[in-house]
Structure formats: structure tokens, C-alpha cells
Design an enzyme around this catalytic site. Structure first.
Site, short mmCIF file in Angstrom:
data_model
loop_
_atom_site.label_atom_id
_atom_site.label_comp_id
_atom_site.label_asym_id
_atom_site.label_seq_id
_atom_site.Cartn_x
_atom_site.Cartn_y
_atom_site.Cartn_z
N GLU A 23 0.84 -1.21 0.00
CA GLU A 23 0.00 0.00 0.00
C GLU A 23 0.87 1.25 0.00
OE1 GLU A 23 -2.29 -1.58 3.44
OE2 GLU A 23 -4.00 -0.76 2.35
N GLU A 49 -3.65 -9.39 3.63
CA GLU A 49 -4.41 -9.09 4.86
C GLU A 49 -5.52 -10.10 5.10
OE1 GLU A 49 -3.29 -6.86 2.77
OE2 GLU A 49 -2.70 -5.02 3.79
C1 3H9 Z 1 -1.33 -4.98 7.15
O1 3H9 Z 1 -0.39 -4.60 6.53
C2 3H9 Z 1 -2.58 -4.14 7.40
C3 3H9 Z 1 -2.64 -2.88 6.57
O2 3H9 Z 1 -3.29 -3.09 5.35
C4 3H9 Z 1 -3.47 -1.84 7.26
C5 3H9 Z 1 -3.05 -1.36 8.60
C6 3H9 Z 1 -3.85 -0.18 9.12
N1 3H9 Z 1 4.50 -7.49 11.60
O3 3H9 Z 1 7.82 -15.13 8.41
P1 3H9 Z 1 9.19 -15.00 8.94
C7 3H9 Z 1 8.03 -11.20 11.95
S1 3H9 Z 1 -1.36 -6.51 7.87
C8 3H9 Z 1 5.22 -7.89 12.65
O4 3H9 Z 1 9.72 -16.07 9.81
P2 3H9 Z 1 10.28 -15.21 6.29
C9 3H9 Z 1 7.71 -12.66 12.23
O5 3H9 Z 1 6.79 -12.80 13.27
C10 3H9 Z 1 0.20 -7.22 7.48
N2 3H9 Z 1 6.12 -8.91 12.59
O6 3H9 Z 1 10.26 -14.70 7.79
C11 3H9 Z 1 9.08 -13.21 12.54
O7 3H9 Z 1 9.38 -12.82 13.87
P3 3H9 Z 1 10.27 -13.79 14.80
C12 3H9 Z 1 0.24 -7.72 6.09
C13 3H9 Z 1 6.26 -9.54 11.44
O8 3H9 Z 1 11.51 -14.66 5.70
C14 3H9 Z 1 10.00 -12.40 11.62
O9 3H9 Z 1 9.28 -11.23 11.27
N3 3H9 Z 1 1.51 -8.40 5.86
C15 3H9 Z 1 5.52 -9.18 10.31
O10 3H9 Z 1 9.99 -16.66 6.23
C16 3H9 Z 1 10.40 -13.14 10.38
O11 3H9 Z 1 9.22 -13.62 9.73
C17 3H9 Z 1 1.64 -9.73 6.01
O12 3H9 Z 1 0.70 -10.43 6.31
C18 3H9 Z 1 4.62 -8.10 10.41
N4 3H9 Z 1 3.89 -7.67 9.37
O13 3H9 Z 1 9.01 -14.48 5.62
C19 3H9 Z 1 3.02 -10.28 5.75
N5 3H9 Z 1 5.87 -10.00 9.28
O14 3H9 Z 1 11.61 -13.88 14.14
C20 3H9 Z 1 3.44 -11.13 6.92
C21 3H9 Z 1 6.81 -10.83 9.77
O15 3H9 Z 1 10.25 -13.11 16.13
N6 3H9 Z 1 4.81 -11.62 6.83
N7 3H9 Z 1 7.05 -10.57 11.07
O16 3H9 Z 1 9.55 -15.10 14.80
C22 3H9 Z 1 5.17 -12.61 5.98
O17 3H9 Z 1 4.40 -13.09 5.17
C23 3H9 Z 1 6.57 -13.14 6.12
O18 3H9 Z 1 7.05 -12.76 7.38
C24 3H9 Z 1 7.57 -12.64 5.05
C25 3H9 Z 1 9.01 -13.10 5.42
C26 3H9 Z 1 7.19 -13.21 3.68
C27 3H9 Z 1 7.58 -11.13 4.98
#
Ligand code: 3H9
Length: 662
Positions: free
Chosen positions: A108, A128
């Protein structure tokens, strides 16, 4: 200068202002990042020497979204959309420099910028919906304006990331830059200067119209109907469609204001809280608490799989998919050939469905070698045994492996039920034995139970967990005990389902109640699909069955009548020989009823869906609790991860233990 320059910094590169976010591990948009971005934007806009602004990130990825850890508390200003709208309204062109995975709020942010460039291999998406949410920082109003309705519906309601390269034609990505990561920022700055030199200016998405057609309403209705089935019971996908409809009908800020309101309602809902729990539970499952950081995982460069049956060949595919050379061993050439054909067929299906291309198929097939000779396994780093489920067979195989494999090789068994310690007891290196319990179809299912025996060393465990990540699995470490975690709980769930049949429910009634509740399939449809004889044989091998004449009696009855499920045209249901269509079968129902009367089971007048759901889910919860007490499951959230990823438990209910807590 921003208040916290270590998180968001600003630099001059002649006429270009470079704003860099540095918030490891994934540059999530925490309050400090939002504040830093706002301050840097103000600075860049007020500096008269700056003519264009680049937003970039340090670390392994562009912003992966809003900070999910902040969602349980009240939101703190500045709000994400306000920051992004500031970008939209900026008097100087703003360019997003994407790499890694630009997801959710990260994408976004990019959509709010006036231009978007991405390094080769970048993925972008709005996932999301997988958290029970909707894109609330402008995405629902920006994407329809830039990429149109059909693409917006697809990306937002399904939540699957896409390669940035595939979005160039749609006008979402302005340029793909093919360069070394170290030279990327410099290349984006060059691109920005090129924009200025060619007289390109700001392009606020808020001022763009949405291209509408007479077919829009039909398209929206089509998606509403499709998601009512595909995402049954879930709120967020339908709400996203409402927001997209607003993008067509309302001015930009009014559409955004509705989206924000709906987001807050979703965020507070039990569905989103359950899905956020699932997100963090999956990430903590592979964390090995109590294991020293000094323990380094072993290198796994070559793998072998023993057994080229359905399971063995699917396991070999998991390694080939991850580009890890794998040797498949069978007793004879015919069995090997059958295994290879099976693998080739499955890859061909993926090609036909557009999941992979022909070059991928060839590369993956080339990763797989075959042999009938154990001596060919001398330089293998890790072996997965996927032979017949019998202790005698498995011990014989492990004894062979002990003789031929190098001393440091890790020896894994894919047993679903058997005792890992008894298997390890025949080896000279029991500390190198571990269970790797794959779920069928193994090449597609994300779950891997990593079973720790009494003798399994920390090094072996760490190697297995790291390898699981490399092949794209969600590893959950479990203790050694009959059926480990997943299958032991499944037995309790199945037993309760069987008892309901004896009390007068029909298979279709139980299945409907459970699939209405959100399970991917009902227990009897699953049973018929996988073969009722499998459980029947396993029960006969199990030494400690409960002393209960009703125990899985309906299933045993079906097997005794030659009704093994779909493969014999009849099981708990009958199957139309032409269409394969499932139908209720009065013969099966009557047979079970007669047996229940013989066993003296009182018949219930009527059995409601709620009663069925409560009985089956409670059976899961009780068994889960016992597994925690016995230390076979380490955390309640691990049980949830197993049920969400291996047994089709509805994600929007968070898993059986999360559900119980609510
Ligand atoms: C959003 O954006 C809402 C908006 O539209 C509106 C708001 C008003 N936040 O997965 P990994 C942490 S909703 C906080 O093992 P990879 C994760 O917990 C969001 N923490 O790595 C982990 O922590 P730890 C929409 C986050 O390389 C560490 O980072 N976005 C977030 O296998 C490593 O993560 C998503 O849904 C976060 N957003 O994969 C994307 N993301 O080491 C969510 C990750 O302490 N994330 N962490 O366990 C992913 O899909 C994967 O993390 C990503 C990397 C592909 C990025």
C-alpha cells in the site's frame, strides 16, 4: 532530522532525497516507522534542492506490512493512511524502490507512491485476508484505480503475492531493474533522475478515476458467490468486495473512510484474532527453546528416500522442488519405475495447471536419481525412510542404513505411529535418528511433525528443523508417542465420530455438520478418500487399544464387508461408478444401526449439528490437553499449527486449543 534516525533516515543524493527504512527483520510499519516517514517526507518536501524522493529499505526486504504485533492495542498516531496520503499529495514525485516481499501495508505504501520500481524477483501482495483483515491503508481504493477491478478482486480476496514482473503490463510496476542488490539504490536514483529529465511529475492515485464497465456488478456478484463457497464462514473476503465496490462508487477519501471503519471491526473480530494467533503460532513452532545457540545444524546437500510408493515419491518431490539432489531407493526396478512415473505425472499435472513450467519439470526430475543398491547411499547426508508401516520392516532397513551410510548421516523415519526409540535401538548411532512425519499429499501439505526420540541429539533435531524450512514446510517438534500429536488427536476425533454413527447419526449428517463448522472435509469423506482399511490395519498392530466393543466398530464393519472407501466404490458412502459422485448409502447406514442395537447402544431421537460439532471438537481439545500434560506436545499453539496445516481445521477458528481458550 527524524526523531529516530536509526529507524528511518534521510539523505541527499544531489536532487534526489533518499528516505530509508531500517526496521528489522521485515521493516514492518511500526509507530516509530510511521512517525519517521512523516518527518522525513516533511524534510524532503521543504528542502528546495530536492526534486524527487525515493523510499527504500535496508535489510532483506521492502516493508512486509503493518506491524501485526501492534494490532492488539489501540492504534497510535500517525495512522498509516495519513502517512500514505501525505505521499499521495506530495508536491514532488515519490518513487518506491521495491525488493524482497512488499506485502500488505508495504505494498500500500508503494501504491501511494507516484512511481514503483522493483528489482528482479520481487514479490508484491495484499495478504491481509489471511489475517482476517482487509488492506486499510488505502489499498482497497488505490489498487482498483491503478490495476482495475478484476486484478484487485483476485489480489485482495485471495491474498496471494505475485511477482512484480507480472504486474508491469497492468501498470502497477513502472520498471523492473535487473542488478546486483548492492547497486540497486544507485540504479533507482538514476531512474528518478531520468523521470525528472523527461519531465515526469507527480501522479497522485487519489485523483485517478476507476475504469468502470457495465459488467462490474456482475463481476462483483460472481466473486461474492465464489468466496461464499471457497472461504465459507469468513467475513473479511466479503468485506473486501464491499470496499472495492466503494472504490467504483464513492470519492477516494469516502471509500477509504469506510475501509478504515470496516478494518477496525475486522481487527476486533474473533476471526482475525484467531488468524493472527495462527500467524505467530506458525513462526514460533520451529523455535527450539532450551537448545544452545552453539549447536549448528548439519549441512544437507544430498538426501535419500527409502521407498518409492505414494508417500516416498511425494517426499522425494519435496526435496527436488527445493533443488536438493535426492536418491530414491526401492527393492526392484519395477517399483522404482512406478515411483518415477508417479512423480512425473504429478509434475505434469502442475504444468497443466500452470503452477510450474516445462523447464521446472525437467529440472526437478533431473534432481532425482534412483537405485536398488544400499551401497549407493554412502555419501548421503540425510535419509528418509518411507517404507511399509511395520516395525520389523523399518528395523531391517535401519540396520542396512547403519552399515552403508557415513557415520554422521542423519536417519529419519516417516512413520505415522511407530515408536522412534524402538527403531533407533537397532542402530550404532541412535542419536542421529529422528522422525519426519510428512502429511499426504506430502509435496503439497505444509506440515511436518519432527519427532524427537529419547536419544535424538540436539544437533540432529536442529538439522531436521532447518531442512524443513528449506523445503518450505512448517516444522513442529513433537515427542515420541503412538500417533505423535496429529494422528493421536485424529483417533479421538474419529472415535467420537464413530460413536455418533452408533447413536443414530448418518455419515452425511456428521460430515455436513463438520464442514459447515469450517473443517475442509468431514471425517467420513476423509476416511473413504484415504481408505478405511488403513486405520483398520493400524488398529490391529496397536498393542494398547481401549477395551471398548464400540471402538471404531462402524469402520471395522465396513472393512469386513469389503467396503474400503472410494477405491472399492463404497465405504461409509457409495460412489457412482460413472461420475464418482458421493451418495448416502442406506445399506451402510442400516448395517451400522443393526450393529449398534446388537451392542446395546441407545439410539438418539435427533442429533443436532451443534451437538455433533461440540462432541468432535471437545474430543480434540481433551486429547490435546492430555498431550500437553504428557509433554508430547510442547505448546498449545503447536497443536493448533498441526491441526491448521495437516487436518484442515478452519484457520478462522485458530486451532483446537485456541478455540478452547476462547
Ligand atoms: C497490514 O499490513 C494491514 C494494513 O493493510 C493496514 C493497517 C492499518 N509485523 O515469516 P518469517 C516477523 S497486515 C510484525 O519467519 P520469512 C515474524 O513474526 C500485514 N512482525 O520470515 C518473525 O518474527 P520472529 C500484512 C512480522 O523470511 C519475523 O518477522 N503483511 C511481520 O519466512 C520473520 O518472519 C503480512 O501479512 C509483520 N507484518 O518471511 C506479511 N511479518 O523472528 C506477513 C513478519 O520473532 N509476513 N514478522 O519469529 C510474511 O508473510 C513473512 O514474514 C515474510 C518473510 C514473507 C515477509
Amino acid at each position: 532530522m527524524p526523531a529516530n534516525p536509526s529507524i528511518v533516515s534521510f539523505q541527499h543524493h544531489q536532487s534526489i532525497g533518499l528516505i530509508t527504512i531500517n526496521n528489522p527483520p521485515v521493516n514492518a510499519l511500526s509507530q516509530a516507522v510511521r512517525q519517521g516517514l512523516l518527518e522525513c517526507l516533511q524534510e524532503a518536501e521543504s528542502e528546495h534542492t530536492i526534486q524527487a524522493i525515493v523510499i527504500a529499505c535496508q535489510g532483506r526486504t521492502f516493508v512486509a506490512g503493518a506491524d501485526i504485533t501492534e494490532f492488539d492495542a489501540a492504534p497510535k498516531p500517525p495512522f498509516l493512511f495519513d502517512v500514505f496520503y501525505r505521499i499521495d499529495q506530495c508536491s514532488k514525485p515519490v518513487i518506491a524502490a521495491l525488493f524482497g516481499t512488499a506485502l500488505g501495508g508495504g505494498f500500500e505504501l508503494a501504491l501511494a507512491c507516484h512511481y514503483r520500481v522493483a528489482i528482479t524477483g520481487t514479490k508484491v501482495g495484499l495478504p491481509e485476508v489471511t489475517l482476517g483483515l482487509l488492506p486499510a491503508a488505502g489499498g482497497t481504493q488505490c489498487l482498483p484505480r491503478i490495476g482495475g477491478l478484476a486484478l484487485s478482486l483476485d489480489m485482495m480476496t485471495l491474498g496471494k503475492p505475485r511477482l512484480a514482473l507480472s504486474l508491469v503490463e497492468e501498470g502497477i510496476i513502472d520498471r523492473i531493474i535487473d542488478t546486483e542488490p548492492s547497486a540497486y539504490t544507485e540504479r533507482v536514483i538514476e531512474y528518478s533522475k531520468e523521470l525528472l529529465n523527461t519531465g515526469q511529475g507527480v501522479r497522485p492515485v487519489s485523483a485517478m478515476p476507476v475504469n468502470t464497465t457495465d459488467d462490474d456488478k456482475a463481476l462483483l456478484d460472481q466473486w461474492r458467490a465464489k468466496l461464499a463457497k471457497k472461504a465459507k464462514g469468513q467475513t473479511a473476503p466479503q468485506v473486501i468486495i464491499d470496499c472495492i465496490e466503494d472504490a467504483i462508487k464513492l470519492p477516494f477519501l469516502d471509500g477509504q473512510s469506510n475501509a478504515r471503519e470496516r478494518f477496525l471491526a475486522c481487527k476486533a473480530s474473533s476471526q482475525s484474532r484467531a488468524m493472527r494467533h495462527a500467524f505467530f503460532a506458525e513462526r514460533s513452532a520451529s523455535k527450539l527453546e532450551g537448545l544452545s545457540d552453539d549447536i549448528i545444524a548439519g549441512e544437507v546437500n544430498r538426501v535419500a528416500v527409502i521407498g518409492a510408493g505414494t508417500m516416498g515419491s511425494a517426499i522425494a518431490m519435496c526435496f527436488a522442488n527445493a533443488n536438493i539432489p535426492v536418491t530414491l531407493l526401492e527393492l526392484n526396478k519395477e517399483a522404482l519405475e512406478a515411483g518415477l512415473n508417479r512423480i512425473n505425472q504429478r509434475y505434469q499435472q502442475s504444468v497443466d495447471r500452470g503452477r510450474i513450467n516445462a523447464a521446472d519439470l525437467n529440472r526437478r526430475m533431473a534432481c532425482i536419481k534412483t537405485t536398488c543398491d544400499y551401497n549407493d547411499l554412502a555419501d548421503i547426508d540425510l535419509v528418509v525412510e518411507a517404507a511399509f508401516e511395520s516395525m520389523e520392516v523399518k528395523q531391517t532397513i535401519f540396520q542396512q542404513l547403519d552399515k552403508v551410510c557415513k557415520p554422521e548421516a542423519i536417519l529419519a523415519t516417516n512413520t505415522s505411529y511407530l515408536d522412534i526409540d524402538t527403531i533407533a535401538s537397532v542402530l550404532s548411532c541412535p542419536e542421529q535418528v529422528v522422525g519426519l512425519h510428512f502429511f499426504s499429499p506430502a509435496e503439497r501439505m505444509k506440515l511436518l511433525e519432527v519427532v524427537r526420540g529419547n536419544t535424538t541429539s540436539p544437533h540432529t533435531l536442529k538439522t531436521a528443523v532447518e531442512l524443513a524450512k528449506r523445503i518450505g514446510k512448517i516444522a513442529v517438534v513433537v515427542g515420541n508417542g503412538y500417533g505423535f500429536v496429529g494422528n493421536r488427536m485424529y483417533a479421538s476425533y474419529g472415535r467420537e465420530a464413530q460413536n455418533l454413527l452408533l447413536e443414530g447419526a448418518t455419515p452425511a449428517q456428521v460430515d455436513k455438520a463438520m464442514s459447515d463448522w469450517g473443517m475442509a472435509m468431514g471425517p467420513f469423506a476423509v476416511n473413504d478418500l484415504s481408505g478405511i482399511d488403513i486405520g483398520y490395519k493400524a488398529r490391529r498392530e496397536h498393542p494398547g487399544l481401549p477395551d471398548d466393543p464400540c471402538y471404531f466398530r462402524p469402520a471395522d464393519l465396513m472393512v469386513e464387508a469389503g467396503r474400503l472407501g472410494q477405491k472399492t466404490g463404497a465405504g461409509f458412502y457409495r460412489y457412482d461408478p460413472q461420475t464418482g459422485q458421493r451418495e448416502s448409502d442406506p445399506i451402510a447406514i442400516e448395517r451400522i444401526r443393526a450393529e449398534a442395537i446388537k451392542l446395546g447402544v441407545p439410539q438418539r431421537e435427533s442429533i443436532s449439528a451443534e451437538h455433533i460439532q461440540q462432541r468432535l471438537v471437545t474430543a480434540l481439545i481433551n486429547e490435546g490437553r492430555a498431550l500437553l500434560q504428557q509433554g508430547i506436545a510442547r505448546r498449545a499453539s503447536d497443536i493448533d499449527v498441526i491441526w491448521l496445516n495437516g487436518y484442515g481445521f478452519p484457520r478462522f477458528r485458530g486451532g483446537p486449543m485456541w478455540w478452547a481458550d476462547q
